[in-house]
Design a protein around this motif. Structure first.
Motif, short mmCIF file in Angstrom:
data_model
loop_
_atom_site.label_atom_id
_atom_site.label_comp_id
_atom_site.label_asym_id
_atom_site.label_seq_id
_atom_site.Cartn_x
_atom_site.Cartn_y
_atom_site.Cartn_z
N GLY A 48 0.82 -1.20 0.00
CA GLY A 48 0.00 0.00 0.00
C GLY A 48 0.86 1.25 0.00
N SER A 52 -1.30 4.21 4.41
CA SER A 52 -2.41 3.27 4.24
C SER A 52 -2.63 2.41 5.47
CB SER A 52 -2.15 2.37 3.02
OG SER A 52 -0.96 1.62 3.19
N GLN A 220 -5.81 0.35 1.89
CA GLN A 220 -6.22 1.71 1.51
C GLN A 220 -6.89 2.37 2.71
OE1 GLN A 220 -9.44 1.84 -1.29
NE2 GLN A 220 -9.30 4.05 -1.63
N ASN A 221 -6.32 3.47 3.18
CA ASN A 221 -6.91 4.24 4.28
C ASN A 221 -7.26 3.38 5.49
OD1 ASN A 221 -6.75 6.56 2.68
ND2 ASN A 221 -8.81 6.26 1.84
N PHE A 241 -9.11 1.88 -6.98
CA PHE A 241 -7.92 2.22 -6.20
C PHE A 241 -6.82 1.20 -6.42
CE2 PHE A 241 -5.40 1.17 -2.47
CZ PHE A 241 -4.73 2.36 -2.26
N PHE A 245 -3.27 1.88 -8.16
CA PHE A 245 -2.08 1.68 -7.34
C PHE A 245 -1.10 0.74 -8.04
CE2 PHE A 245 0.23 -0.76 -4.09
CZ PHE A 245 0.96 0.28 -3.52
#
Length: 356
Positions: A48, A52, A220-221, A241, A245
């Motif tokens: 990530g 992330s 992600q996040n 995403f 990425f």
């Protein structure tokens, strides 16, 4: 054997609903109800971008960061009250954190000394591990005399010396040049297979993760966006995403109607069984096929980049956003040429539905 005992036997590590918030409870947590299992002898790479949550996840498993919610289990045992030094995990960080005042043997034997191993066992284990990591006879060498790749090997030997049930790596090859990283990642996979080591590694480098891992976890996040084998994630990214990425930019809004999707590039064939309706659509560069002009969608070649195994072409269609194609060097048109393109359904991926 009970169902719970059977599950425990198949898992070295389990994270259940792990959440970490830094500061106030407002805003996006660093980890947001993360669930993750790692089986014995499995190599899992968490991938990530910066921020992330991948390094926070590693620190929670190691006991270096307290979770605000959720549980960490190692071999079925809750680790909430277990300090780092009693969890039986090995840690290897990007900067290696070797002891400069100790020689190579002193660094590798550190965990063994802390465990109270005899001098004979320390010497035997150090010699075996240095042989395994490709540094035979390096016991008396000073840390300062080692190259970056050699320091990485010593750090790995030190992490492996106490025979941890779980080895955790934080950007282990991040400070090395690409050529050395590519060589070492092959050696690491061989070594872990030989030792039967269970590995949880975090990295931002997809090439490193795909070469090393049995399973890739994309974050992600603070959440897991996708998990699967390297081939599954590469061939079928689950979301826009993940696709972006991984470097795929041929993503557009589309509406599936039967065997094709209506897109800004015209009709694009979709895999059999795709449900009708709006979506985001990825066309992998390998699925953008050149056709003799004026067949297919007319495009102008605006750039070409040699990638070793193929040439990446940047194409501007007469309608719709530009896209990338991959083709063999012998077939690559020059910049400025006009070409036609068609799409191959096997390289078309339907992503998450477009928001209403």
């Amino acid at each position: 054997m009970t169902a719970q005992a059977d599950t425990t036997a198949r898992e070295m590590l389990r994270l259940g609903g792990v959440t970490v918030r830094f500061g106030t409870s407002e805003g996006q947590p660093a980890l947001d109800a993360v669930d993750l299992d790692v089986a014995p002898h499995e190599i899992v790479c968490v991938l990530g971008p910066s921020g992330s949550g991948k390094s926070t996840l590693l620190r929670v498993v190691a006991g270096l960061q307290q979770a605000d919610a959720g549980r960490v289990l190692l071999a079925g045992r809750d680790q909430s009250q277990v300090p780092t030094h009693r969890r039986g995990v090995g840690l290897m960080f990007q900067d290696h954190q070797l002891f400069p005042q100790r020689d190579v043997a002193g660094n590798v034997a550190f965990g063994l000394r802390m465990r109270g191993s005899s001098r004979a066992e320390q010497e035997r284990t150090v010699a075996e591990l240095l042989e395994l990591v490709g540094l035979p006879g390096a016991q008396r060498r000073a840390v300062a005399s080692l190259s970056g790749g050699e320091q990485q090997r010593v750090a790995l030997a030190r992490a492996l010396a106490p025979r941890p049930r779980l080895l955790m790596l934080d950007e282990p090859l991040g400070q090395l040049d690409r050529g050395l990283r590519e060589r070492l990642v092959v050696e690491l996979r061989r070594l872990f297979r030989e030792l039967g080591t269970t590995v949880l590694a975090v990295t931002h480098d997809q090439g490193e993760a795909f070469a090393l891992a049995d399973r890739v976890v994309v974050m992600q996040n603070g959440r897991i966006a996708q998990t699967g084998t390297p081939l599954e994630v590469w061939q079928r990214p689950a979301t826009e995403f993940v696709a972006r990425f991984l470097g795929f930019d041929n993503v557009v809004a589309a509406t599936v109607q039967g065997e094709a999707a209506v897109t800004p590039w015209g009709k694009v064939p979709v895999p059999e069984g795709t449900a009708d309706g709006p979506c985001r659509l990825l066309v992998r560069p390998a699925g953008v096929r050149l056709t003799p002009a004026p067949e297919g969608l007319p495009c102008t070649v605006t750039a070409r980049t040699f990638r070793g195994t193929h040439v990446a072409l940047l194409l501007q269609p007469t309608a719709g956003p530009r896209l990338e194609a991959a083709c063999a060097l012998r077939d690559a048109p020059e910049t400025g040429e006009r070409v036609g393109i068609a799409f191959a359904s096997e390289d078309v991926v339907v992503l998450d539905a477009a928001p209403e």
